[in-house]
Design a protein around this motif. Structure first.
Motif, PDB file in Angstrom:
ATOM      1  N   GLN A 168       0.705  -1.179   0.027  1.00 10.60           N
ATOM      2  CA  GLN A 168      -0.162   0.113   0.091  1.00 10.60           C
ATOM      3  C   GLN A 168       0.898   1.445   0.110  1.00 10.60           C
ATOM      4  O   GLN A 168       2.150   1.159   0.751  1.00 10.60           O
ATOM      5  CB  GLN A 168      -0.985   0.002   1.167  1.00 10.60           C
ATOM      6  N   PHE A 169       0.274   2.338  -0.805  1.00 14.31           N
ATOM      7  CA  PHE A 169       1.169   3.603  -0.836  1.00 14.31           C
ATOM      8  C   PHE A 169       2.393   3.491  -1.549  1.00 14.31           C
ATOM      9  O   PHE A 169       3.329   4.217  -1.443  1.00 14.31           O
ATOM     10  CB  PHE A 169       1.350   4.249   0.646  1.00 14.31           C
ATOM     11  N   ALA A 170       2.573   2.299  -2.342  1.00 11.28           N
ATOM     12  CA  ALA A 170       3.837   2.480  -3.291  1.00 11.28           C
ATOM     13  C   ALA A 170       3.510   3.278  -4.452  1.00 11.28           C
ATOM     14  O   ALA A 170       2.633   3.653  -4.604  1.00 11.28           O
ATOM     15  CB  ALA A 170       3.728   0.848  -3.537  1.00 11.28           C
TER      16      ALA A 170
ATOM     17  N   GLN B   8       5.903  -9.384   0.764  1.00 11.14           N
ATOM     18  CA  GLN B   8       5.276  -9.859   2.139  1.00 11.14           C
ATOM     19  C   GLN B   8       5.844 -11.362   2.523  1.00 11.14           C
ATOM     20  O   GLN B   8       6.006 -12.044   1.681  1.00 11.14           O
ATOM     21  CB  GLN B   8       3.690  -9.552   2.172  1.00 11.14           C
ATOM     22  N   GLU B   9       5.641 -11.516   3.716  1.00 15.45           N
ATOM     23  CA  GLU B   9       5.839 -13.066   4.236  1.00 15.45           C
ATOM     24  C   GLU B   9       4.461 -13.946   4.341  1.00 15.45           C
ATOM     25  O   GLU B   9       4.572 -14.926   4.831  1.00 15.45           O
ATOM     26  CB  GLU B   9       6.193 -13.053   5.499  1.00 15.45           C
ATOM     27  N   ARG B  10       3.376 -13.300   3.785  1.00 17.95           N
ATOM     28  CA  ARG B  10       2.325 -14.007   3.666  1.00 17.95           C
ATOM     29  C   ARG B  10       1.528 -13.790   2.100  1.00 17.95           C
ATOM     30  O   ARG B  10       1.924 -12.892   1.109  1.00 17.95           O
ATOM     31  CB  ARG B  10       1.205 -13.539   4.505  1.00 17.95           C
ATOM     32  N   ALA B  11       0.835 -14.798   1.581  1.00 15.42           N
ATOM     33  CA  ALA B  11       0.110 -14.644   0.355  1.00 15.42           C
ATOM     34  C   ALA B  11      -0.955 -13.486   0.310  1.00 15.42           C
ATOM     35  O   ALA B  11      -1.481 -12.984   1.420  1.00 15.42           O
ATOM     36  CB  ALA B  11      -0.661 -15.840   0.066  1.00 15.42           C
ATOM     37  N   GLN B  12      -0.891 -12.912  -0.785  1.00 16.66           N
ATOM     38  CA  GLN B  12      -1.995 -11.549  -1.152  1.00 16.66           C
ATOM     39  C   GLN B  12      -2.757 -11.897  -2.302  1.00 16.66           C
ATOM     40  O   GLN B  12      -2.212 -12.470  -3.243  1.00 16.66           O
ATOM     41  CB  GLN B  12      -1.093 -10.260  -1.107  1.00 16.66           C
TER      42      GLN B  12
ATOM     43  N   LEU C 155       1.834 -15.696  -4.277  1.00 16.47           N
ATOM     44  CA  LEU C 155       2.334 -16.285  -2.961  1.00 16.47           C
ATOM     45  C   LEU C 155       3.615 -15.341  -2.446  1.00 16.47           C
ATOM     46  O   LEU C 155       4.082 -14.482  -3.086  1.00 16.47           O
ATOM     47  CB  LEU C 155       3.114 -17.685  -3.551  1.00 16.47           C
ATOM     48  N   PRO C 156       3.814 -15.587  -1.179  1.00 15.78           N
ATOM     49  CA  PRO C 156       5.025 -14.835  -0.337  1.00 15.78           C
ATOM     50  C   PRO C 156       6.163 -14.704  -1.263  1.00 15.78           C
ATOM     51  O   PRO C 156       6.665 -16.039  -1.547  1.00 15.78           O
ATOM     52  CB  PRO C 156       5.285 -15.469   0.996  1.00 15.78           C
ATOM     53  N   GLY C 157       6.892 -13.812  -1.432  1.00 14.14           N
ATOM     54  CA  GLY C 157       8.116 -13.688  -2.052  1.00 14.14           C
ATOM     55  C   GLY C 157       8.115 -14.061  -3.498  1.00 14.14           C
ATOM     56  O   GLY C 157       9.403 -14.350  -4.145  1.00 14.14           O
TER      57      GLY C 157
ATOM     58  N   LEU D  66      -6.047  -4.733  -2.410  1.00 17.42           N
ATOM     59  CA  LEU D  66      -5.145  -5.932  -1.799  1.00 17.42           C
ATOM     60  C   LEU D  66      -6.095  -6.634  -0.858  1.00 17.42           C
ATOM     61  O   LEU D  66      -6.834  -5.742  -0.122  1.00 17.42           O
ATOM     62  CB  LEU D  66      -3.715  -5.347  -1.208  1.00 17.42           C
ATOM     63  N   ASP D  67      -6.203  -7.979  -0.753  1.00 22.13           N
ATOM     64  CA  ASP D  67      -6.829  -8.318   0.380  1.00 22.13           C
ATOM     65  C   ASP D  67      -5.864  -9.362   0.881  1.00 22.13           C
ATOM     66  O   ASP D  67      -4.976  -9.899   0.542  1.00 22.13           O
ATOM     67  CB  ASP D  67      -8.138  -9.273  -0.433  1.00 22.13           C
TER      68      ASP D  67
END
Length: 86
Positions: A3-5, A31-35, A58-60, A85-86
């Protein structure tokens, strides 16, 4: 996916009326979690199309989201799309 990128932009260049051009929008999840990325609004009435209305990243990892523009009239055009984003 942050967010805010900085707002990404795609330059389609000169595309003749009736032709189309597809460019990839690279979606990176640091992030370290899926988005999940959801398309919430875009200018489809002006020839813009987005291949998927949502995608999971997926993360990364990263995913390319193809975006196509098919101009319907001559002249410069500025189109936009909004994502959530969710």
């Amino acid at each position: 996916l942050e967010q805010f990128a900085r707002t990404p932009a795609l330059e389609f260049g000169d595309v003749p009326v009736g032709a189309s051009k597809t460019l990839p929008l690279l979606v990176v999840n640091r992030q370290e979690r899926a988005q999940s990325l959801l398309v919430t609004r875009y200018d489809f009435t002006k020839g813009l199309s987005i291949s998927a209305q949502s995608l999971d990243v997926l993360p990364g990892s990263s995913v390319e989201l193809p975006i196509t523009w098919q101009p319907e009239e001559l002249g410069p055009v500025r189109l936009s799309a909004e994502f959530r984003l969710d």
